[in-house]
Design an enzyme around this catalytic site. Structure first.
Site, mmCIF file in Angstrom:
data_model
loop_
_atom_site.group_PDB
_atom_site.id
_atom_site.type_symbol
_atom_site.label_atom_id
_atom_site.label_comp_id
_atom_site.label_asym_id
_atom_site.label_seq_id
_atom_site.Cartn_x
_atom_site.Cartn_y
_atom_site.Cartn_z
ATOM 1 N N ASN A 9 38.283 91.448 83.395
ATOM 2 C CA ASN A 9 36.724 92.130 83.196
ATOM 3 C C ASN A 9 36.061 90.951 82.279
ATOM 4 O OD1 ASN A 9 34.569 93.413 81.932
ATOM 5 N ND2 ASN A 9 35.761 94.762 80.514
ATOM 6 N N LYS A 11 33.303 90.807 81.462
ATOM 7 C CA LYS A 11 31.982 91.311 80.240
ATOM 8 C C LYS A 11 30.719 90.532 80.301
ATOM 9 C CE LYS A 11 35.688 93.034 77.544
ATOM 10 N NZ LYS A 11 36.365 93.561 76.067
ATOM 11 N N HIS A 96 33.741 101.906 80.300
ATOM 12 C CA HIS A 96 34.463 100.785 79.354
ATOM 13 C C HIS A 96 33.902 101.576 77.757
ATOM 14 C CE1 HIS A 96 35.159 97.440 76.996
ATOM 15 N NE2 HIS A 96 36.124 97.060 77.994
ATOM 16 N N GLU A 166 42.556 101.852 77.174
ATOM 17 C CA GLU A 166 42.322 100.883 76.219
ATOM 18 C C GLU A 166 41.928 101.172 74.814
ATOM 19 O OE1 GLU A 166 40.613 97.160 78.747
ATOM 20 O OE2 GLU A 166 38.855 98.685 78.405
ATOM 21 N N GLY A 172 39.386 93.055 72.157
ATOM 22 C CA GLY A 172 39.025 91.751 71.798
ATOM 23 C C GLY A 172 39.405 91.601 70.067
ATOM 24 N N SER A 212 43.671 93.301 74.156
ATOM 25 C CA SER A 212 44.209 92.112 73.722
ATOM 26 C C SER A 212 45.572 91.706 74.488
ATOM 27 C CB SER A 212 44.503 92.466 72.100
ATOM 28 O OG SER A 212 43.298 92.337 71.340
#
Ligand code: PGA
Length: 250
Positions: A9, A11, A96, A166, A172, A212
């Site tokens: 992904n 982003k 997401h 997630e 992140g 992560s």
């Protein structure tokens, strides 16, 4: 029985020059790895069409990061699943947590988007995950189970839907849940799926972990019985990192 899927992904990252990383991924994805692990890369939509061209023949599928629930119409700035399919996408990430947070998307929105994706014959990668406060309150399993139930589209099957767990607080941040917590959550999601779509389809549906994932921690996470791949953000921007994760899934 379930072929692992590693999904990248990107982003809101990536210019045309970034396609060199995709070319690097394609070079590092020989037939032997292709036989063991599926790969999909979801660049920003500006790069969708050139990414499809660049990945052609490599076995890497190209996906999008969101879509509108409707097929066409007066929705300035939005893109339909049909348009994404027309541009060469095979998969679309829906729900997401960044979209749930930044665009106030509800489970009902996510369900409608997922339905649009599968109606086009693409794979919906449906994201779920608890916040830090929800985990600390001991509500993670209940929150995620409710999201799965409310976000799954009618007609969801192992062949058209992938779940991505997630935890919001792991995205992140460099933080991940313990291995035991990931194992427990994935088993619980599969049990929820069993009640929703039947044990057989649930046993075949892929459940990815995201948040992560790095080359350093991928193997331990991907070795878990109910973890069928990864949804990778930051580490999917570089071919070496992404392909190290793909290798760990194989
Ligand atoms: P991260 O993002 O790998 O950078 O934590 C994962 C995601 O948001 O899909």
């Amino acid at each position: 029985m379930r072929k692992p899927l590693v999904a990248g992904n990107w982003k809101m990252n990536g210019m045309r020059a970034s396609l060199i990383e995709l070319a690097g991924m394609a070079r590092a994805y020989p037939a032997a790895l292709r036989a063991k692990v599926d790969l999909v890369v979801c660049p920003p939509v500006t790069l969708l069409f050139p990414a499809v061209a660049s990945a052609l023949g490599s076995g890497i599928a190209i996906g999008a990061q969101d879509c509108h629930a409707k097929t066409s119409g007066a929705h300035t700035g939005d893109l339909s699943a049909a348009m994404l399919f027309d541009a060469g996408a095979n998969a679309v990430i829906v729900g997401h947590s960044e979209r749930r947070a930044d665009h106030a998307e509800t489970d009902a929105d996510v369900k409608a988007k997922a339905a649009a994706v599968i109606a086009e014959g693409m794979t919906a990668i449906v994201c779920v995950g608890e916040t830090r406060a929800e985990r600390e309150a001991g509500k993670a399993l209940a929150v995620v189970s409710a999201q799965v139930r409310a976000s799954l589209p009618e007609g969801a099957k192992a062949s058209n839907v992938v779940i991505a767990y997630e935890p919001v607080w792991a995205i992140g941040t460099g933080l991940t849940p313990t291995i035991q917590d990931i194992a427990e959550m994935h088993a619980d999601i599969r049990a929820t799926l069993g009640r929703e779509i039947g044990k057989d389809q649930a046993a075949q549906m892929r459940i990815l972990y995201g948040g992560s994932v790095k080359p350093q921690n991928a193997k331990e996470i991907l070795d878990l019985a109910d973890v069928d791949g990864a949804l990778v953000g930051g580490a999917s921007l570089k071919a070496v990192d992404f392909m190290a994760i793909a290798e760990a899934a194989g």
